[in-house]
Design an enzyme around this catalytic site. Structure first.
Site, PDB file in Angstrom:
ATOM      1  CE  LYS A   1      -7.284  -0.283  -3.962  1.00 31.97           C
ATOM      2  NZ  LYS A   1      -8.409  -1.132  -3.576  1.00 31.97           N
TER       3      LYS A   1
ATOM      4  CG  MET B   1      -9.462   5.834   5.887  1.00 27.37           C
ATOM      5  SD  MET B   1      -9.783   4.513   4.677  1.00 27.37           S
ATOM      6  CE  MET B   1     -10.765   3.365   5.654  1.00 27.37           C
TER       7      MET B   1
ATOM      8  CG  ASP C   1      -2.035  -1.011   1.150  1.00 26.52           C
ATOM      9  OD1 ASP C   1      -2.262  -1.532   0.045  1.00 26.52           O
ATOM     10  OD2 ASP C   1      -2.661  -1.292   2.188  1.00 26.52           O
TER      11      ASP C   1
END
Length: 480
Positions: A271, A384, A249
């Site tokens: 991402k 998030m 990641d």
């Protein structure tokens, strides 16, 4: 070379330990594992040694040391607190040609007890010749982390089939390649997963196959934790050192990637909002491509693979395509950020449960059950959510959560640049904007968040002179 390395078979052989304290108990414990026939001599025994005497596992000679204790023994450990007595035991033992070790005194010893890594029947011993025992212990810890705990079971299995392997693969080169496969491939993976019967079936099937064993690809979903390399698990470290390919990641740090096998192929499949984005089907395709090519693939994810990491989707894909897989859990951000700010996620007075919530986009926020999230006596850990703080605050207050509810907002949790912002729910968006809090950040909301005011210990604690400090729980305030 000062010392000649050897491994002694002490099974059912008489060994004498002189001393009755904790050190003598530690040495006796190791000798018991080796199957020695142990006699301990001392005026008084500590509780562990007394227990072993009562169980009949060791013999006991009460009273002060006597020279006759040395009769018939193969090896002697002197573990008394008296150096003159230890010197006497050593001198008399050497005169009788006994192997003698005086604990922490190499000058009096004829052999040293090394720092040991036990993956029986595999043993790795490290010795500094008594010059630097602490260094030997540190090296042992480092090597220990690299050796799979399943290696012992693998070697026991290979030992049982050794003659059959030799008969099946008479050519030394072919046999060597078979053992390379056995030590690195699906048999070890099955033992690691506590499936010994399956491992044996795989070995037997390979022996019955007329073709040379071929390397089969596999995937390990590895949780890299919140960012601090020190929070990697030992199994995660081993997986990184065995990987041919690492799909990682965007938030995986260089410090963590530097722990991986040097010649492994690294592929970023990050991402990040507003930046490079690797679609999930593309990640699936890469996993399949490299596993089908016989490579060992590590899918390295921040936090834990099964907590908002799409690990479930990737595992389902691998299972559908018949790819062997393992899962190595990691420390998820909620647990790490709470720990690094001194905040308990549960507390018998303030929080009976924890909810893990993701709020990475407007769609996910709209789907949340706000009435449930607004309930008291629970902690919310929101992943998030930095871009949705205004909406989160409005909805929680509208559904009954008090505006005075404490929060902790942790940016770059567990990393050297960690910043911790505290305050109350009603002022959350304003304070976050004032301090320019950005992703990655974890929001912890609930009464337990007040602990950060007095228990915070890592990184920068952002002060807010415009608001009064949140009262800490009474027992913490009293301690402060």
């Amino acid at each position: 070379m000062q010392l000649y390395p050897l491994f002694a078979d002490l099974s059912d052989r008489p060994v004498l330990v002189v001393g009755g304290g904790d050190v003598a108990a530690r040495k006796t414990s190791m000798l018991l594992k080796a199957g020695a026939k142990i006699t301990v001599g001392a005026p008084v025994l500590g509780p562990q040694l007394r227990e072993w005497v009562q169980q009949g596992r060791i013999a006991y000679l009460p009273g002060a040391y006597q020279s006759a204790w040395l009769d018939g023994v193969w090896l002697v450990i002197a573990a008394t607190r008296s150096r003159p007595l230890n010197a006497r035991i050593a001198a008399e033992g050497h005169a009788l040609q006994r192997w003698v070790n005086v604990v922490d005194d190499p000058a009096l010893s004829s052999f040293q007890v090394p720092a040991l890594i036990d993956r029986s029947p595999l043993l790795v011993a490290i010795s500094s010749g008594g010059a630097a025992p602490m260094l030997a212990r540190r090296l042992r810890e480092r090597i220990e982390s690299l050796l799979d705990p399943a290696l012992g079971s693998l070697l026991q299995l290979a030992q049982r089939y050794r003659s059959r392997i030799r008969a099946r693969y008479a050519d030394l080169g072919v046999r060597r390649r078979f053992y390379d496969w056995l030590h690195d491939d699906i048999v070890l993976a099955s033992l690691r997963a506590s499936q010994p019967a399956r491992a044996e079936q795989q070995l037997v099937a390979a022996l019955d196959d007329y073709q040379e064993p071929k390397q089969q690809g596999s995937v390990v979903l590895v949780g890299a934790g919140p960012g601090d390399p020190g929070l990697l698990t030992l199994r995660a470290l081993r997986a990184l050192n065995e990987a041919d390919v690492i799909l990682h990641d965007a938030l995986i740090s260089e410090e963590i990637l530097d722990l991986a096998r040097r010649d492994a192929t690294r592929i970023s499949v990050g991402k990040r909002g507003g930046g490079t984005h690797t679609p999930q089907p593309s990640i699936h395709a890469l996993l399949l491509e490299h596993a089908k090519a016989g490579r060992r693939v590590v899918r390295l994810k921040g936090g834990d693979p099964f907590v908002f990491g799409r690990g479930g989707e990737e595992l389902e894909f691998l299972r559908t395509h018949g790819i062997a897989y393992e899962v190595v859990p990691g420390i998820t951000a909620a647990v790490a950020c709470a720990a690094y700010t001194g905040v308990p996620l549960t507390h018998r007075d303030h929080a009976h449960s924890v909810r893990l919530v993701t709020a990475h986009c407007q769609h996910s926020v709209d789907d949340l059950d706000w009435a449930e999230l607004a309930r008291e006596k629970q902690t919310l850990a929101i992943y998030m959510g930095v871009g949705q703080l205004e909406k989160l605050t409005q909805q929680l207050i509208a559904h009954g959560r008090r505006a005075a509810t404490p929060f902790v907002l942790v940016e770059n949790g567990s990393l050297p640049q960690q910043r911790t912002l505290t305050g109350t729910l009603g002022e959350l968006p304003t304070l976050a904007a004032r301090h320019a809090i950005g992703a990655p950040a974890m929001l912890i909301l609930g009464e337990v968040a007040a602990h950060a005011e007095v228990a915070h210990w890592y990184g920068e604690l952002l002060s807010n002179p415009s608001h009064q400090a949140i009262p800490a729980p009474r027992h913490l305030a009293d301690a402060a």
